[in-house]
Design a protein around this motif. Sequence first.
Motif, PDB file in Angstrom:
ATOM      1  N   LEU A  14       0.837  -1.200   0.000  1.00  0.00           N
ATOM      2  CA  LEU A  14       0.000   0.000   0.000  1.00  0.00           C
ATOM      3  C   LEU A  14       0.872   1.249   0.000  1.00  0.00           C
ATOM      4  O   LEU A  14       0.532   2.262   0.615  1.00  0.00           O
ATOM      5  CB  LEU A  14      -0.917  -0.007   1.231  1.00  0.00           C
ATOM      6  N   ASN A  15       1.988   1.184  -0.718  1.00  0.00           N
ATOM      7  CA  ASN A  15       2.943   2.292  -0.690  1.00  0.00           C
ATOM      8  C   ASN A  15       3.140   2.977  -2.037  1.00  0.00           C
ATOM      9  O   ASN A  15       3.893   3.937  -2.136  1.00  0.00           O
ATOM     10  CB  ASN A  15       4.301   1.799  -0.190  1.00  0.00           C
ATOM     11  N   ALA A  16       2.497   2.486  -3.105  1.00  0.00           N
ATOM     12  CA  ALA A  16       2.768   3.042  -4.428  1.00  0.00           C
ATOM     13  C   ALA A  16       1.501   3.440  -5.178  1.00  0.00           C
ATOM     14  O   ALA A  16       1.545   3.664  -6.391  1.00  0.00           O
ATOM     15  CB  ALA A  16       3.578   2.046  -5.265  1.00  0.00           C
ATOM     16  N   ASN A  17       0.383   3.517  -4.481  1.00  0.00           N
ATOM     17  CA  ASN A  17      -0.898   3.926  -5.082  1.00  0.00           C
ATOM     18  C   ASN A  17      -1.295   3.052  -6.272  1.00  0.00           C
ATOM     19  O   ASN A  17      -1.908   3.528  -7.232  1.00  0.00           O
ATOM     20  CB  ASN A  17      -0.869   5.405  -5.486  1.00  0.00           C
ATOM     21  N   GLU A  18      -0.918   1.773  -6.185  1.00  0.00           N
ATOM     22  CA  GLU A  18      -1.393   0.808  -7.164  1.00  0.00           C
ATOM     23  C   GLU A  18      -2.791   0.353  -6.753  1.00  0.00           C
ATOM     24  O   GLU A  18      -3.337   0.819  -5.755  1.00  0.00           O
ATOM     25  CB  GLU A  18      -0.440  -0.396  -7.210  1.00  0.00           C
ATOM     26  N   SER A  19      -3.349  -0.576  -7.494  1.00  0.00           N
ATOM     27  CA  SER A  19      -4.661  -1.122  -7.154  1.00  0.00           C
ATOM     28  C   SER A  19      -4.527  -2.553  -6.658  1.00  0.00           C
ATOM     29  O   SER A  19      -3.722  -3.324  -7.176  1.00  0.00           O
ATOM     30  CB  SER A  19      -5.580  -1.107  -8.382  1.00  0.00           C
ATOM     31  N   SER A  20      -5.297  -2.893  -5.633  1.00  0.00           N
ATOM     32  CA  SER A  20      -5.330  -4.275  -5.157  1.00  0.00           C
ATOM     33  C   SER A  20      -6.297  -5.126  -5.977  1.00  0.00           C
ATOM     34  O   SER A  20      -6.358  -6.346  -5.793  1.00  0.00           O
ATOM     35  CB  SER A  20      -5.753  -4.323  -3.682  1.00  0.00           C
ATOM     36  N   TYR A  21      -7.034  -4.478  -6.855  1.00  0.00           N
ATOM     37  CA  TYR A  21      -7.994  -5.209  -7.686  1.00  0.00           C
ATOM     38  C   TYR A  21      -7.344  -5.590  -9.019  1.00  0.00           C
ATOM     39  O   TYR A  21      -6.508  -4.850  -9.550  1.00  0.00           O
ATOM     40  CB  TYR A  21      -9.242  -4.357  -7.929  1.00  0.00           C
ATOM     41  N   PRO A  22      -7.733  -6.717  -9.580  1.00  0.00           N
ATOM     42  CA  PRO A  22      -7.154  -7.127 -10.868  1.00  0.00           C
ATOM     43  C   PRO A  22      -7.738  -6.306 -12.011  1.00  0.00           C
ATOM     44  O   PRO A  22      -8.783  -5.663 -11.856  1.00  0.00           O
ATOM     45  CB  PRO A  22      -7.571  -8.595 -10.978  1.00  0.00           C
ATOM     46  N   PRO A  23      -7.090  -6.346 -13.166  1.00  0.00           N
ATOM     47  CA  PRO A  23      -7.675  -5.699 -14.342  1.00  0.00           C
ATOM     48  C   PRO A  23      -8.988  -6.359 -14.736  1.00  0.00           C
ATOM     49  O   PRO A  23      -9.325  -7.452 -14.254  1.00  0.00           O
ATOM     50  CB  PRO A  23      -6.611  -5.905 -15.433  1.00  0.00           C
ATOM     51  N   SER A  24      -9.705  -5.728 -15.624  1.00  0.00           N
ATOM     52  CA  SER A  24     -10.965  -6.278 -16.134  1.00  0.00           C
ATOM     53  C   SER A  24     -10.742  -7.668 -16.743  1.00  0.00           C
ATOM     54  O   SER A  24      -9.699  -7.931 -17.358  1.00  0.00           O
ATOM     55  CB  SER A  24     -11.522  -5.335 -17.207  1.00  0.00           C
ATOM     56  N   PRO A  25     -11.717  -8.572 -16.598  1.00  0.00           N
ATOM     57  CA  PRO A  25     -11.630  -9.871 -17.285  1.00  0.00           C
ATOM     58  C   PRO A  25     -11.447  -9.714 -18.790  1.00  0.00           C
ATOM     59  O   PRO A  25     -10.880 -10.599 -19.444  1.00  0.00           O
ATOM     60  CB  PRO A  25     -12.971 -10.528 -16.954  1.00  0.00           C
ATOM     61  N   ALA A  26     -11.901  -8.596 -19.335  1.00  0.00           N
ATOM     62  CA  ALA A  26     -11.722  -8.351 -20.768  1.00  0.00           C
ATOM     63  C   ALA A  26     -10.248  -8.258 -21.145  1.00  0.00           C
ATOM     64  O   ALA A  26      -9.875  -8.550 -22.288  1.00  0.00           O
ATOM     65  CB  ALA A  26     -12.446  -7.068 -21.175  1.00  0.00           C
ATOM     66  N   VAL A  27      -9.403  -7.889 -20.191  1.00  0.00           N
ATOM     67  CA  VAL A  27      -7.967  -7.814 -20.455  1.00  0.00           C
ATOM     68  C   VAL A  27      -7.405  -9.204 -20.705  1.00  0.00           C
ATOM     69  O   VAL A  27      -6.617  -9.427 -21.629  1.00  0.00           O
ATOM     70  CB  VAL A  27      -7.250  -7.121 -19.276  1.00  0.00           C
ATOM     71  N   THR A  28      -7.818 -10.163 -19.864  1.00  0.00           N
ATOM     72  CA  THR A  28      -7.360 -11.546 -20.051  1.00  0.00           C
ATOM     73  C   THR A  28      -7.821 -12.093 -21.392  1.00  0.00           C
ATOM     74  O   THR A  28      -7.060 -12.756 -22.115  1.00  0.00           O
ATOM     75  CB  THR A  28      -7.886 -12.436 -18.914  1.00  0.00           C
ATOM     76  N   GLU A  29      -9.055 -11.788 -21.723  1.00  0.00           N
ATOM     77  CA  GLU A  29      -9.592 -12.269 -23.000  1.00  0.00           C
ATOM     78  C   GLU A  29      -8.855 -11.669 -24.187  1.00  0.00           C
ATOM     79  O   GLU A  29      -8.724 -12.302 -25.237  1.00  0.00           O
ATOM     80  CB  GLU A  29     -11.086 -11.935 -23.088  1.00  0.00           C
ATOM     81  N   ALA A  30      -8.351 -10.441 -24.014  1.00  0.00           N
ATOM     82  CA  ALA A  30      -7.672  -9.769 -25.125  1.00  0.00           C
ATOM     83  C   ALA A  30      -6.302 -10.377 -25.422  1.00  0.00           C
ATOM     84  O   ALA A  30      -5.776 -10.226 -26.525  1.00  0.00           O
ATOM     85  CB  ALA A  30      -7.512  -8.279 -24.806  1.00  0.00           C
ATOM     86  N   ILE A  31      -5.721 -11.059 -24.420  1.00  0.00           N
ATOM     87  CA  ILE A  31      -4.406 -11.671 -24.630  1.00  0.00           C
ATOM     88  C   ILE A  31      -4.615 -13.058 -25.240  1.00  0.00           C
ATOM     89  O   ILE A  31      -4.526 -14.086 -24.585  1.00  0.00           O
ATOM     90  CB  ILE A  31      -3.609 -11.742 -23.315  1.00  0.00           C
ATOM     91  N   SER A  32      -4.945 -13.094 -26.487  1.00  0.00           N
ATOM     92  CA  SER A  32      -5.227 -14.334 -27.210  1.00  0.00           C
ATOM     93  C   SER A  32      -3.965 -14.857 -27.884  1.00  0.00           C
ATOM     94  O   SER A  32      -2.938 -14.181 -27.956  1.00  0.00           O
ATOM     95  CB  SER A  32      -6.296 -14.077 -28.277  1.00  0.00           C
ATOM     96  N   SER A  33      -4.058 -16.071 -28.388  1.00  0.00           N
ATOM     97  CA  SER A  33      -2.920 -16.653 -29.108  1.00  0.00           C
ATOM     98  C   SER A  33      -2.588 -15.835 -30.348  1.00  0.00           C
ATOM     99  O   SER A  33      -1.430 -15.733 -30.754  1.00  0.00           O
ATOM    100  CB  SER A  33      -3.220 -18.101 -29.492  1.00  0.00           C
ATOM    101  N   VAL A  34      -3.622 -15.220 -30.940  1.00  0.00           N
ATOM    102  CA  VAL A  34      -3.381 -14.380 -32.124  1.00  0.00           C
ATOM    103  C   VAL A  34      -2.508 -13.199 -31.745  1.00  0.00           C
ATOM    104  O   VAL A  34      -1.527 -12.868 -32.448  1.00  0.00           O
ATOM    105  CB  VAL A  34      -4.716 -13.898 -32.736  1.00  0.00           C
TER     106      VAL A  34
END
Length: 370
Positions: free
Chosen positions: A29-49
Motif C-alpha cells: 500500500l505504498n505506491a498507489n497501485e490497485s489491489s484489484y485485478p484488471p478487467s476480465p476483458a484484459v485476459t480475454e484480449a491476450i489471445s494466441s493471435v
Amino acid sequence: MSYFFLDGYENMETYNPGEQPHDRPYIKLNANESSYPPSPAVTEAISSVEINNMAYYEDPYNTKLRETIGAVYGFPKEQIFVGNGADEVIAFIMMSFFREGFAIASNDVTYDFYRTYAQTFHLDYKKIPVKEDFTTDVDAFVNCGCDVILANPNNPTGKAIPMSDVERIVAKDPKRLVIVDEAYVDFGGESCLPLVDKYPNIIVVQTYSKSRNMAGARIGFGIANKDIIDDMRNVKFCVSPFNLNSLSQAIGIAAIQDEKYYSDCIEKVIGSRRYFETELIRMGFSIVPTVTNFVLFKAAPLIPADLMTQKLKEHGILVRYFGFEPRMRDYVRVTIGKQAEMELVVRNMKEILEEFREEKAAAIERRAAS
C-alpha cells in the motif's frame, strides 16, 4: 560514473519510487497501485493471435487504441497521444515544448518526478508552496509567469483543484503551457478535459495505472489540441516510434471499454477509503481529506511517522513515508486496498499504537525511578 557521462547529470537527484522488497509477502500500500485485478476483458484480449503477432512490429501510430480512448472521452484520435505510462507522455511533452533554461512551476509538495524531469531537461523548476492545509495557491500559479505542471488531484496530499481554478491559470496567458496530470481523477476529482477544446495551451494526462488497475501494463495518454499532439507524435517518431508494444495496445483497448467493471472497482475503493478515514479519526489521527485512492494522515504526535511506517513494514504492510520533504515528516500515506486489507491495516495500527504507548509509559517510569 563513466568517462562519457554528461557533466550536467553529475549532481542529479533521481526519483525514488516506493520500495518493492521481495524478502517476504507484503500487503503493498505504498505506491498507489490497485489491489484489484484488471478487467476480465484484459485476459480475454491476450489471445494466441495477439501473442503470435508479437513476431511483428506493432502499429507505431497506436491507431485503434487512440480511437478507443477518444470514443470513451469524446475526442477524435487526432487529439490523443499514448505512451509507455503517463510518465513517458510527460517526458515527450518536455522533449517537444521545453528547452534548457525554460521555467516550469509546480507545487512544492507534489509528485517528485516533476522535479526529476526539470533536472533532466535543465529547466528552472519553481516550487510554489502549498497552503497550510495542503491546498494549491491558485493565485500564485495564475501570476507565476511561466509554464505549469499540476497533479490534480495532487499526490501525496490528495487535494484537488476545481476546474474553474485551473481555467484561471490556463486563461491567464495563452502562450504558456499548462500540463494537468489527472492520474487520480477517477476517484472523485473534477477532470479538466472540458478545457481542451476551449484553450490551445492545456494538456490533460491520464493513466491506466490507478483506476484501471494496470500499473504494470504501462499505459498512459495525453489529450490536447491537434497541433500539440502532432508535435509530440513527430518527436516520438524521432526518438521511439514503437513506444507501446502490441500486447499493451490490445489490453488497453479492452480495458478502457469495460467501464462497468472499473466503476465497480472505483466504488469499492471509495467505500474502503471512507472506512479507513473513519478508523484513523477514531484512533486519534488527523487526516487530509482526499479524492484519490490513498489517504495522507498525520501520525505525530501520537507516534513518529517514520516509526509507524517501520512498524507496519515489520507487520508485513508497506506504506509511504516522505522523510525527504520537511513539511511531510509527520505524515504517512496509505494506498487504499481491498476492504479486508484495510481492516488488517487498522488492526495492526491499533496494536502498534498500544505497544508504543506502553513502551513510552515504561520509559517515563524508568526515568522517574532513576
